[in-house]
Scaffold this active site. Sequence first.
Site, PDB file in Angstrom:
ATOM      1  N   HIS A  72     -38.180 -90.798 -15.891  1.00  0.00           N
ATOM      2  CA  HIS A  72     -39.153 -91.201 -16.911  1.00  0.00           C
ATOM      3  C   HIS A  72     -39.467 -89.993 -17.787  1.00  0.00           C
ATOM      4  O   HIS A  72     -39.881 -88.959 -17.297  1.00  0.00           O
ATOM      5  CB  HIS A  72     -40.442 -91.722 -16.257  1.00  0.00           C
ATOM      6  CG  HIS A  72     -40.341 -93.145 -15.809  1.00  0.00           C
ATOM      7  ND1 HIS A  72     -41.420 -93.977 -15.747  1.00  0.00           N
ATOM      8  CD2 HIS A  72     -39.272 -93.873 -15.413  1.00  0.00           C
ATOM      9  CE1 HIS A  72     -41.022 -95.178 -15.331  1.00  0.00           C
ATOM     10  NE2 HIS A  72     -39.728 -95.137 -15.114  1.00  0.00           N
ATOM     11  N   TYR A 200     -51.273 -96.124 -17.699  1.00  0.00           N
ATOM     12  CA  TYR A 200     -52.574 -95.795 -17.109  1.00  0.00           C
ATOM     13  C   TYR A 200     -53.620 -96.356 -18.067  1.00  0.00           C
ATOM     14  O   TYR A 200     -53.650 -95.979 -19.241  1.00  0.00           O
ATOM     15  CB  TYR A 200     -52.760 -94.290 -16.984  1.00  0.00           C
ATOM     16  CG  TYR A 200     -51.895 -93.619 -15.941  1.00  0.00           C
ATOM     17  CD1 TYR A 200     -50.609 -93.182 -16.239  1.00  0.00           C
ATOM     18  CD2 TYR A 200     -52.365 -93.419 -14.640  1.00  0.00           C
ATOM     19  CE1 TYR A 200     -49.811 -92.565 -15.280  1.00  0.00           C
ATOM     20  CE2 TYR A 200     -51.584 -92.790 -13.674  1.00  0.00           C
ATOM     21  CZ  TYR A 200     -50.298 -92.372 -14.001  1.00  0.00           C
ATOM     22  OH  TYR A 200     -49.522 -91.760 -13.048  1.00  0.00           O
ATOM     23  N   PRO A 292     -55.084 -90.719  -6.330  1.00  0.00           N
ATOM     24  CA  PRO A 292     -53.693 -90.966  -6.727  1.00  0.00           C
ATOM     25  C   PRO A 292     -53.466 -91.025  -8.239  1.00  0.00           C
ATOM     26  O   PRO A 292     -52.351 -91.208  -8.689  1.00  0.00           O
ATOM     27  CB  PRO A 292     -53.388 -92.315  -6.083  1.00  0.00           C
ATOM     28  CG  PRO A 292     -54.707 -92.973  -5.943  1.00  0.00           C
ATOM     29  CD  PRO A 292     -55.697 -91.886  -5.703  1.00  0.00           C
ATOM     30  N   LYS A 296     -50.179 -86.921  -7.364  1.00  0.00           N
ATOM     31  CA  LYS A 296     -49.976 -85.540  -6.911  1.00  0.00           C
ATOM     32  C   LYS A 296     -49.948 -85.390  -5.391  1.00  0.00           C
ATOM     33  O   LYS A 296     -49.783 -84.278  -4.885  1.00  0.00           O
ATOM     34  CB  LYS A 296     -51.078 -84.622  -7.491  1.00  0.00           C
ATOM     35  CG  LYS A 296     -50.986 -84.453  -8.993  1.00  0.00           C
ATOM     36  CD  LYS A 296     -49.650 -83.871  -9.402  1.00  0.00           C
ATOM     37  CE  LYS A 296     -49.449 -83.895 -10.912  1.00  0.00           C
ATOM     38  NZ  LYS A 296     -48.022 -83.748 -11.267  1.00  0.00           N
ATOM     39  N   TYR A 384     -48.356 -83.103 -15.392  1.00  0.00           N
ATOM     40  CA  TYR A 384     -47.794 -84.342 -14.838  1.00  0.00           C
ATOM     41  C   TYR A 384     -46.378 -84.117 -14.291  1.00  0.00           C
ATOM     42  O   TYR A 384     -46.055 -84.560 -13.191  1.00  0.00           O
ATOM     43  CB  TYR A 384     -47.774 -85.442 -15.900  1.00  0.00           C
ATOM     44  CG  TYR A 384     -47.670 -86.841 -15.297  1.00  0.00           C
ATOM     45  CD1 TYR A 384     -46.431 -87.373 -14.951  1.00  0.00           C
ATOM     46  CD2 TYR A 384     -48.804 -87.603 -15.042  1.00  0.00           C
ATOM     47  CE1 TYR A 384     -46.327 -88.631 -14.372  1.00  0.00           C
ATOM     48  CE2 TYR A 384     -48.718 -88.873 -14.471  1.00  0.00           C
ATOM     49  CZ  TYR A 384     -47.468 -89.371 -14.134  1.00  0.00           C
ATOM     50  OH  TYR A 384     -47.378 -90.619 -13.537  1.00  0.00           O
TER      51      TYR A 384
HETATM   52  C1  PHB Z   1     -47.220 -95.869  -7.753  1.00  0.00           C
HETATM   53  O1  PHB Z   1     -46.165 -96.240  -8.310  1.00  0.00           O
HETATM   54  O2  PHB Z   1     -47.574 -96.307  -6.627  1.00  0.00           O
HETATM   55  C2  PHB Z   1     -48.085 -94.834  -8.454  1.00  0.00           C
HETATM   56  C3  PHB Z   1     -47.621 -94.242  -9.616  1.00  0.00           C
HETATM   57  C4  PHB Z   1     -48.414 -93.312 -10.266  1.00  0.00           C
HETATM   58  C5  PHB Z   1     -49.651 -92.978  -9.743  1.00  0.00           C
HETATM   59  C6  PHB Z   1     -50.123 -93.578  -8.563  1.00  0.00           C
HETATM   60  C7  PHB Z   1     -49.332 -94.516  -7.915  1.00  0.00           C
HETATM   61  O3  PHB Z   1     -50.432 -92.080 -10.401  1.00  0.00           O
END
Ligand code: PHB
Length: 389
Positions: A72, A200, A292, A296, A384
């Site tokens: 990505h 997000y 989450p 990280k 990130y």
């Molecule tokens: C996930 O795909 O479970 C996931 C991806 C990004 C995050 C948290 C969880 O920041």
Amino acid sequence: MKTQVVIIGGGPSGLLLSQLLHVRGIDSVVLERKTKGYVLSRIRAGVLERGLLGLMREAGVAGRMEREGFAHDGTLISYGDEMFRIDFQEHTGESVMVYGQTEVTRDLYEARETANGKIVFEVDAVTIHYAKTDTPYVTYTAGGEDHRIDCDFIAGCDGFHGVSRQTIPVDQRREYEKVYPFGWLGILSETPPVNHELIYANSPRGFALCSMRNENLSRYYIQCSLSDKPEDWSDAAFWQELKRRIPADQADRLVTGPSIEKSIAPLRSFVTEPMQWGRLFLCGDAAHIVPPTGAKGLNTAASDVHYLYNGLRQYYETGDPAGIDSYSQKALARVWKAERFSWWFSSLMHRYPDQSEFDLKMQVAELEFLRSNEAAQKAMAENYVGLPY
Ligand code: PHB
Ligand code: APR
């Protein structure tokens, strides 16, 4: 039994460390409380930083990830119906790999088994002895029998609820914690992701995240109350709420379907200092927890493993203890940066019960600044994709 390194915990931290040590001819034994099936049943985030990719390649376990993972080059951030993109490639020249943590763990187990690595499952009563001496050992029970392993070093990779952190006397540790006043309700569905990149979402109804595992396995989350239970949420209610939290054009294209997993995770920031005590070294969730929001958790466990693996390698190859002596200081320097980013991103994207109108204005101002300012976007991208080890 005797080995060079006893590793407590057969999650990603312990397995990655064991495999890296093996590649360098350093012997280890992994002690895991659960069964392999139980460990692999855990659903966890799946965004891998460049540093972890490098460690997996060094450990010789990157093949399937590189075939089946998705690189990505950016991520999407939305607030209301507004949405903008953080371009990792433009700002850092790097990408992240979307590949489930469960698959990372599966690949590591396969590599350890292929190498006849020693992993003991369903252990109990694991106890660390004489960690402050140069002759530590670990005792445990398995199959109804008592066992002892003499070793040079002990890696505590046994997660937040493990025994390792508790082995350090409470007056010898400092703990830092922030508990967030909400949880994440997550589902897995065998549906195509709503977008080819993660979204997000900050919305007046709360945070949401649109993620994925592959082109027909999606992972979605919505911020929920800590008093919620998964059974309180029907699939229909989840999908309806998710659609209300992401931009309308994304909601219109969302493919819904039955959930094949549904769970709620609480959010916490936590760090214990120091991360070593004599010849006991804490790695991963045994030493720190992040919300989450920035994915990280596994990636910060990986940086711990990087520092410990290289310190042990230096010791065994040259006799120089400098790397292991400075492990805690080096690991914590990066841990706190990951804690900051995860806290900052969580503060930016979630609705908090005690937020004032001013606080909400600050969130929008920060989102607008991130949207419009190159330096802000570069800082976000660098965090990130993963700060350097
Ligand atoms: C996930 O795909 O479970 C996931 C991806 C990004 C995050 C948290 C969880 O920041
Ligand atoms: N003895 C042996 N094993 C133990 C003990 C014990 N006393 N206590 C816990 N364990 C095992 C757990 O069963 C688990 O398999 O240690 C392992 C710890 O694994 P994780 O909790 O996954 O922690 P870690 O390997 O550091 O990985 C961190 O996993 O939890 C996620 O979000 C976290 O992504 C992060 C990553």
